[in-house]
Design an enzyme around this catalytic site. Structure first.
Site, PDB file in Angstrom:
ATOM      1  CG  HIS A  31     -13.725  -1.550  -2.375  1.00  0.00           C
ATOM      2  ND1 HIS A  31     -13.502  -1.863  -3.471  1.00  0.00           N
ATOM      3  CD2 HIS A  31     -14.731  -2.188  -1.916  1.00  0.00           C
ATOM      4  CE1 HIS A  31     -14.343  -2.845  -3.933  1.00  0.00           C
ATOM      5  NE2 HIS A  31     -15.311  -2.834  -2.859  1.00  0.00           N
ATOM      6  CE1 TYR A  66      -2.945  -3.085   1.150  1.00  0.00           C
ATOM      7  CE2 TYR A  66      -4.022  -1.531  -0.197  1.00  0.00           C
ATOM      8  CZ  TYR A  66      -3.812  -3.019   0.281  1.00  0.00           C
ATOM      9  OH  TYR A  66      -5.068  -3.687   0.029  1.00  0.00           O
ATOM     10  CG  ASN A 110     -11.175   3.317  -8.705  1.00  0.00           C
ATOM     11  OD1 ASN A 110     -11.030   2.052  -8.729  1.00  0.00           O
ATOM     12  ND2 ASN A 110     -11.426   4.086  -9.575  1.00  0.00           N
ATOM     13  CB  SER A 164     -13.625  -6.673 -14.147  1.00  0.00           C
ATOM     14  OG  SER A 164     -13.726  -6.596 -12.864  1.00  0.00           O
ATOM     15  CB  ALA A 192     -12.838   5.893 -19.022  1.00  0.00           C
TER      16      ALA A 192
HETATM   17  N1  APR Z   1     -11.103   2.665 -19.972  1.00  0.00           N
HETATM   18  C1  APR Z   1     -12.334   2.319 -19.602  1.00  0.00           C
HETATM   19  N2  APR Z   1     -12.297   0.918 -18.897  1.00  0.00           N
HETATM   20  C2  APR Z   1     -11.181   0.288 -18.661  1.00  0.00           C
HETATM   21  C3  APR Z   1      -9.850   0.978 -19.187  1.00  0.00           C
HETATM   22  C4  APR Z   1      -9.890   2.320 -19.730  1.00  0.00           C
HETATM   23  N3  APR Z   1      -8.695   2.972 -20.108  1.00  0.00           N
HETATM   24  N4  APR Z   1      -8.652   0.016 -18.859  1.00  0.00           N
HETATM   25  C5  APR Z   1      -9.238  -0.855 -18.189  1.00  0.00           C
HETATM   26  N5  APR Z   1     -10.851  -0.738 -18.161  1.00  0.00           N
HETATM   27  C6  APR Z   1     -11.623  -1.687 -17.725  1.00  0.00           C
HETATM   28  C7  APR Z   1     -11.175  -3.124 -17.953  1.00  0.00           C
HETATM   29  O1  APR Z   1     -11.770  -3.430 -19.193  1.00  0.00           O
HETATM   30  C8  APR Z   1     -12.133  -3.792 -16.740  1.00  0.00           C
HETATM   31  O2  APR Z   1     -13.298  -4.258 -16.988  1.00  0.00           O
HETATM   32  O3  APR Z   1     -11.769  -1.604 -16.301  1.00  0.00           O
HETATM   33  C9  APR Z   1     -12.046  -2.843 -15.663  1.00  0.00           C
HETATM   34  C10 APR Z   1     -10.903  -3.073 -14.666  1.00  0.00           C
HETATM   35  O4  APR Z   1     -11.410  -4.386 -13.850  1.00  0.00           O
HETATM   36  P1  APR Z   1     -10.568  -4.619 -12.555  1.00  0.00           P
HETATM   37  O5  APR Z   1      -9.185  -4.658 -12.816  1.00  0.00           O
HETATM   38  O6  APR Z   1     -11.057  -6.047 -12.069  1.00  0.00           O
HETATM   39  O7  APR Z   1     -10.922  -3.420 -11.661  1.00  0.00           O
HETATM   40  P2  APR Z   1     -12.117  -3.490 -10.691  1.00  0.00           P
HETATM   41  O8  APR Z   1     -13.256  -3.523 -11.600  1.00  0.00           O
HETATM   42  O9  APR Z   1     -12.117  -1.944 -10.200  1.00  0.00           O
HETATM   43  O10 APR Z   1     -12.098  -4.204  -9.312  1.00  0.00           O
HETATM   44  C11 APR Z   1     -13.238  -4.083  -8.368  1.00  0.00           C
HETATM   45  O11 APR Z   1     -11.756  -5.740  -6.985  1.00  0.00           O
HETATM   46  O12 APR Z   1      -9.654  -6.493  -6.110  1.00  0.00           O
HETATM   47  C12 APR Z   1     -10.897  -5.748  -5.855  1.00  0.00           C
HETATM   48  O13 APR Z   1     -10.742  -4.036  -4.338  1.00  0.00           O
HETATM   49  C13 APR Z   1     -10.604  -4.329  -5.665  1.00  0.00           C
HETATM   50  O14 APR Z   1     -12.010  -2.432  -5.875  1.00  0.00           O
HETATM   51  C14 APR Z   1     -11.175  -3.493  -6.560  1.00  0.00           C
HETATM   52  C15 APR Z   1     -12.342  -4.545  -7.130  1.00  0.00           C
END
Ligand code: APR
Length: 230
Positions: free
Chosen positions: A106, A53, A89, A174, A216
Site C-alpha cells: 500500500h 498524511y 502498513n 482485519s 502482537a
Molecule cells: N495486536 C494484534 N492485533 C491487533 C492489535 C494488537 N495490539 N490491535 C488491533 N489488532 C487487530 C484488530 O483486531 C484488527 O483485526 O488489527 C486489525 C486492524 O484491522 P484494520 O484497522 O482494518 O487494519 P488493516 O487490516 O491493516 O486494514 C487494511 O485497509 O483502509 C485500508 O489501506 C488501509 O492498509 C489498510 C487496509
C-alpha cells in the site's frame, strides 16, 4: 529450509502508538475514506489529503518498533530459509526493527510521487499541494500510498512468493480489504500452513489452519521462538 510469507496490517503497529483503521475510534471513524484515501478526494481537496498524511507521517516518524516487529526481524536473520514481509502498513517500523525483505503493497508515508509524471522520491516531512514536482514542475505531488480504487504495488512478486511459501502468517489485519484478504486462500491452495496472529478473530479467521489471539507484542515473539527452535 522453510519459506515464510508474513502479511502485516495496522494491528502490528498498534502497540507502537499508531492507530488502526477499523477498531473502535480508528482512523476511519475520524476521517471519511472518500475524502482522504481516494484519487477523487485528492482531486477535490489536495490540502485535506496532505494534512491527513502529514499528521500520520509525523506520528510514524516518532514511533518505535515494538516486540512484534523486532521478533520478525530476528526471524529473518536467523531462519534457515527466506522470510518475506508483505505489509499493508505505510509506516516503516519493520525496517526500523531491522527487517530487510519488506514489500509495501500500500506504499509508504516516507515516499512521494507526482500524479502527473509518476516520478518518485523520498517524501519531505510536510507536503503541500503547491509543491512543484522535481521532474515536470507541475504542482501535483502526492504521498506514494495506494488509495481505494488503485492497484496495490508488487502484486506479481507477492503472487510468486505465496506460490512458494511453506508457511503463511497474517498478523494484525482485519481481513476486510482485498487483495490482501485473499492471500491466505492463495497460500493454502499451494499447500502452505496458514496461521493468523491477531488480537481477535479477523473476517477471514476460519480460512486459516491455525489461529492465535492476543496482542502482537506477546503472541508474535512466542511464535517466532517456536519457529526458530523447530
Ligand atoms: N495486536 C494484534 N492485533 C491487533 C492489535 C494488537 N495490539 N490491535 C488491533 N489488532 C487487530 C484488530 O483486531 C484488527 O483485526 O488489527 C486489525 C486492524 O484491522 P484494520 O484497522 O482494518 O487494519 P488493516 O487490516 O491493516 O486494514 C487494511 O485497509 O483502509 C485500508 O489501506 C488501509 O492498509 C489498510 C487496509
Amino acid at each position: 529450509m522453510t519459506n515464510i510469507v508474513i502479511l502485516t496490517g495496522a494491528g502490528i503497529s498498534a502497540e507502537s502508538g499508531l492507530g488502526t483503521f477499523r477498531d473502535e475510534g480508528g482512523l476511519w471513524a475520524q476521517h471519511r475514506i472518500e475524502d482522504v484515501a481516494t484519487p477523487e478526494g485528492f482531486a477535490r481537496n489536495p490540502q485535506l489529503v496532505h494534512d491527513f498524511y502529514n499528521a500520520r507521517r509525523a506520528q510514524a516518524a516518532k514511533a518505535k518498533p515494538n516486540a512484534a516487529h523486532v521478533a520478525l526481524a530476528k526471524l529473518e536473520q536467523n531462519l534457515d530459509g527466506e522470510v518475506l514481509i508483505v505489509t499493508q502498513n505505510v509506516d516503516s517500523l519493520h525496517e526500523k526493527a531491522g527487517s530487510k525483505n519488506v514489500l509495501h503493497m500500500h506504499g509508504a508515508l516516507n515516499k512521494a510521487c507526482c500524479a502527473a509524471c509518476d516520478l518518485r522520491w523520498d517524501a519531505p516531512m510536510v507536503m503541500s499541494p503547491s509543491d512543484p514536482c522535481a521532474g515536470c514542475d507541475t504542482p501535483a505531488t502526492r504521498p506514494e500510498v495506494v488509495w481505494f480504487g488503485e492497484m496495490p504495488f508488487h502484486m506479481e512478486e507477492i503472487g510468486l512468493a505465496l506460490s512458494k511459501a511453506d508457511v503463511f502468517v497474517s498478523i494484525g489485519t482485519s481481513g476486510e480489504v482485498y487483495p490482501a484478504a485473499n492471500f491466505v486462500a492463495e497460500a493454502d491452495h499451494f499447500g502452505a500452513h496458514t496461521i493468523e496472529l491477531n488480537l481477535e478473530p479477523s473476517a477471514g479467521a476460519s480460512r486459516f489452519s491455525e489461529c492465535r489471539f492476543g496482542p502482537a507484542s506477546s503472541i508474535v515473539p512466542k511464535w517466532v521462538e517456536e519457529e526458530l527452535n523447530r
